[in-house]
Write an enzyme that holds these catalytic residues in place. Structure first.
Site, PDB file in Angstrom:
ATOM      1  N   ASN A  53       4.110  -0.068  13.118  1.00  0.00           N
ATOM      2  CA  ASN A  53       2.518   0.077  13.967  1.00  0.00           C
ATOM      3  C   ASN A  53       1.342  -0.055  13.340  1.00  0.00           C
ATOM      4  O   ASN A  53       0.423  -1.605  13.621  1.00  0.00           O
ATOM      5  CB  ASN A  53       1.725   1.948  13.136  1.00  0.00           C
ATOM      6  CG  ASN A  53       1.290   2.263  12.205  1.00  0.00           C
ATOM      7  OD1 ASN A  53       0.838   1.444  11.654  1.00  0.00           O
ATOM      8  ND2 ASN A  53       0.673   3.376  12.292  1.00  0.00           N
TER       9      ASN A  53
ATOM     10  N   ALA B  40       7.844   5.184   6.850  1.00  0.00           N
ATOM     11  CA  ALA B  40       5.946   4.786   8.001  1.00  0.00           C
ATOM     12  C   ALA B  40       5.490   6.385   6.923  1.00  0.00           C
ATOM     13  O   ALA B  40       6.076   7.206   7.956  1.00  0.00           O
ATOM     14  CB  ALA B  40       6.686   5.224   9.513  1.00  0.00           C
TER      15      ALA B  40
ATOM     16  N   TYR C 183      -0.903  13.632  -0.950  1.00  0.00           N
ATOM     17  CA  TYR C 183       0.167  12.972  -0.772  1.00  0.00           C
ATOM     18  C   TYR C 183       1.376  13.821  -0.526  1.00  0.00           C
ATOM     19  O   TYR C 183       2.397  13.245  -0.153  1.00  0.00           O
ATOM     20  CB  TYR C 183      -0.240  11.032  -0.798  1.00  0.00           C
ATOM     21  CG  TYR C 183       0.857  10.497  -1.564  1.00  0.00           C
ATOM     22  CD1 TYR C 183       1.512  10.209  -0.083  1.00  0.00           C
ATOM     23  CD2 TYR C 183       1.620   9.730  -2.924  1.00  0.00           C
ATOM     24  CE1 TYR C 183       2.491   9.381  -0.237  1.00  0.00           C
ATOM     25  CE2 TYR C 183       2.637   9.197  -2.627  1.00  0.00           C
ATOM     26  CZ  TYR C 183       3.340   8.774  -1.670  1.00  0.00           C
ATOM     27  OH  TYR C 183       4.037   7.845  -1.342  1.00  0.00           O
TER      28      TYR C 183
ATOM     29  N   LEU D 193      -1.051  -0.852 -10.160  1.00  0.00           N
ATOM     30  CA  LEU D 193      -1.269  -1.567 -11.863  1.00  0.00           C
ATOM     31  C   LEU D 193      -0.849  -3.449 -12.163  1.00  0.00           C
ATOM     32  O   LEU D 193      -1.204  -4.520 -12.385  1.00  0.00           O
ATOM     33  CB  LEU D 193      -0.383  -0.963 -12.882  1.00  0.00           C
ATOM     34  CG  LEU D 193      -0.872  -1.481 -14.358  1.00  0.00           C
ATOM     35  CD1 LEU D 193      -1.903  -1.653 -14.804  1.00  0.00           C
ATOM     36  CD2 LEU D 193      -0.342  -1.178 -15.035  1.00  0.00           C
TER      37      LEU D 193
HETATM   38  N1  UFG Z   1      -3.780   1.822 -13.372  1.00  0.00           N
HETATM   39  C1  UFG Z   1      -4.747   1.503 -14.719  1.00  0.00           C
HETATM   40  N2  UFG Z   1      -5.813   0.386 -14.022  1.00  0.00           N
HETATM   41  C2  UFG Z   1      -5.285  -0.053 -12.726  1.00  0.00           C
HETATM   42  C3  UFG Z   1      -4.235   0.225 -11.492  1.00  0.00           C
HETATM   43  C4  UFG Z   1      -3.635   1.390 -12.416  1.00  0.00           C
HETATM   44  O1  UFG Z   1      -5.354   1.799 -15.512  1.00  0.00           O
HETATM   45  O2  UFG Z   1      -6.452  -1.216 -12.101  1.00  0.00           O
HETATM   46  C5  UFG Z   1      -2.865   3.217 -14.262  1.00  0.00           C
HETATM   47  C6  UFG Z   1      -2.488   4.549 -13.447  1.00  0.00           C
HETATM   48  O3  UFG Z   1      -3.904   5.317 -14.069  1.00  0.00           O
HETATM   49  C7  UFG Z   1      -1.030   4.282 -13.787  1.00  0.00           C
HETATM   50  C8  UFG Z   1      -0.274   3.511 -13.892  1.00  0.00           C
HETATM   51  O4  UFG Z   1      -1.383   2.487 -14.195  1.00  0.00           O
HETATM   52  O5  UFG Z   1      -1.212   5.100 -15.049  1.00  0.00           O
HETATM   53  C9  UFG Z   1       0.109   2.907 -12.415  1.00  0.00           C
HETATM   54  O6  UFG Z   1      -0.360   3.190 -11.378  1.00  0.00           O
HETATM   55  P1  UFG Z   1      -0.309   3.011 -10.363  1.00  0.00           P
HETATM   56  O7  UFG Z   1      -1.091   2.794  -8.899  1.00  0.00           O
HETATM   57  O8  UFG Z   1       0.512   1.248 -10.283  1.00  0.00           O
HETATM   58  O9  UFG Z   1       1.305   3.766 -10.049  1.00  0.00           O
HETATM   59  P2  UFG Z   1       0.396   5.511  -9.247  1.00  0.00           P
HETATM   60  O10 UFG Z   1       1.295   5.617 -11.198  1.00  0.00           O
HETATM   61  O11 UFG Z   1      -0.675   6.031  -9.614  1.00  0.00           O
HETATM   62  O12 UFG Z   1       1.429   6.031  -8.141  1.00  0.00           O
HETATM   63  C10 UFG Z   1       2.895   5.219  -8.313  1.00  0.00           C
HETATM   64  C11 UFG Z   1       2.759   5.597  -6.731  1.00  0.00           C
HETATM   65  C12 UFG Z   1       2.719   6.619  -5.599  1.00  0.00           C
HETATM   66  C13 UFG Z   1       3.210   8.126  -5.814  1.00  0.00           C
HETATM   67  C14 UFG Z   1       2.998   8.228  -8.015  1.00  0.00           C
HETATM   68  C15 UFG Z   1       3.794   8.912  -8.158  1.00  0.00           C
HETATM   69  O13 UFG Z   1       2.616   4.511  -6.518  1.00  0.00           O
HETATM   70  O14 UFG Z   1       2.560   6.058  -4.699  1.00  0.00           O
HETATM   71  O15 UFG Z   1       3.280   6.802  -8.653  1.00  0.00           O
HETATM   72  O16 UFG Z   1       3.004   9.596  -8.807  1.00  0.00           O
HETATM   73  F1  UFG Z   1       2.248   8.576  -5.468  1.00  0.00           F
END
Ligand code: UFG
Length: 331
Positions: free
Chosen positions: A32, A73, A140, A189
């Protein structure tokens, strides 16, 4: 016969579309374009429309001899899902039913489903294997878990076979530098660190420095997006050979802390990353690391990117050459 890729203009979707194309498959994309990027799809047939619309799905399945579907999606922001659970249950779960019903109607019996480590919730043991209890802590993860449940029932009732691939932290970009990660807003991150080096942000917030890990920051399992794509191709092969509904974790099996990710970026770029220690982000487990031995032994999956630095190099290549993501390329 074609492979239909829903969400094929998104981050992991576009890399998988590219891999299918390289394999010589006939690929059709359905997206989409709310989050996806037309520029990432390039010359591949693209149907712009929504899973919400059964008549649109009927038209797409009617126009192509679809052999199998790869379903990406979905909405995928954990924080947003807590704020607006309705969006996640509707888009990710309810609309998935429209897709499954269209498949049954058009006698398409093979599906690879984009699932997530978030189906497990707070880990009770690490590394996490597929036998780990599923206890999602946010809508999610719950919406993805619901689709996995539907898929098991659709096999029993309608013979629709599927493989759910539970990704850990997707990262990196195709080494060609043509396609890569471009989320609006960006919450992940590695892109956030790289955008900081490109002057798009003043600093990186480290979310939590008091976790029970070696350096106090969260540990995650980063896996290259092309390694994820390869697993989708292997899953399609397995389904073609008649395998039944199952689920596989996809991760490298190695955990890296937020500080180690920052170190890896500094080593790759030779630049220092400005950081600010910040409070924990709600809902972040301390450690998420996959056991992917099942995918390796049953699907024959062998990730090619063995080090975090190698993954970061590809991400840096993309971000350096596309500081505004796909924006400048969209006609
Ligand atoms: N983090 C920071 N600063 C930031 C962004 C992230 O310290 O600005 C940390 C987060 O706290 C986390 C790590 O970096 O500890 C990774 O964070 P991300 O947001 O990159 O990824 P997540 O582990 O939160 O999420 C990923 C996927 C999600 C999925 C999840 C599964 O992106 O879709 O893993 O647990 F749901």
């Amino acid at each position: 016969m074609a492979i239909l890729v829903t969400g094929g203009a998104g981050y992991i979707g576009s890399h998988t579309v590219r891999a299918l194309q390289k394999q010589g498959q006939d690929v059709v994309v359905l997206d989409n374009l709310h989050k996806g990027h037309r520029a990432s799809v390039r010359d591949i047939p693209l149907h712009v429309g929504d899973l919400a619309d059964p008549s649109f799905l009927d038209m797409v399945f009617g126009q192509h001899a679809v052999e199998a579907v790869v379903h990406f999606a979905a909405l995928s922001l954990v924080g947003e899902s807590v704020e607006y659970p309705n969006r996640y249950f509707r888009n990710n779960a309810a609309y998935a039913l429209n897709l499954l019903d269209a498949m049954v109607e058009h006698q398409v019996d093979k599906l690879v489903f984009s699932s997530t480590a978030a189906v497990y919730g707070e880990p009770v043991k690490v590394p996490i294997d597929e036998g780990h209890p599923k206890s999602p802590t946010n809508p999610y993860g719950e919406s993805k878990s619901m689709v996995e449940t539907m898929l098991r029932r659709y096999e029993e009732a309608f013979g629709l076979r599927s493989i759910s691939l539970r990704y850990f932290n997707a990262a990196g970009a195709d080494p060609s530098g043509d396609i890569g990660e471009d989320h609006q807003p960006e919450t992940h991150l590695i892109p956030i660190i790289l955008q900081t080096l490109l002057g798009k942000r003043s600093h990186v917030k480290i979310f939590g420095t008091d976790y029970p890990t070696d350096d106090g920051t969260c540990v995650r399992d980063y896996i290259h997006v092309n390694d994820l794509s390869d697993a989708h191709l292997l899953a399609l092969d397995a389904l073609s050979q008649g395998c039944g509904t199952s689920a596989y974790n996809l991760g490298s099996g190695c955990g890296y802390s937020v500080r180690q990710v920052i170190d890896a970026v500094e080593a790759v770029t030779g630049e220092q990353v400005p950081v600010a220690e910040s409070p924990r982000r709600p809902g972040d487990p301390a450690v998420l690391v996959a056991s992917s031995s099942r995918a390796r032994s049953e699907l024959g999956w062998e990730p090619q990117y063995e080090s975090l630095q190698a993954i970061v190099e590809t991400a840096w290549h993309w971000h350096k050459n596309h500081p505004n993501g796909y924006e400048e390329e969209t006609p």
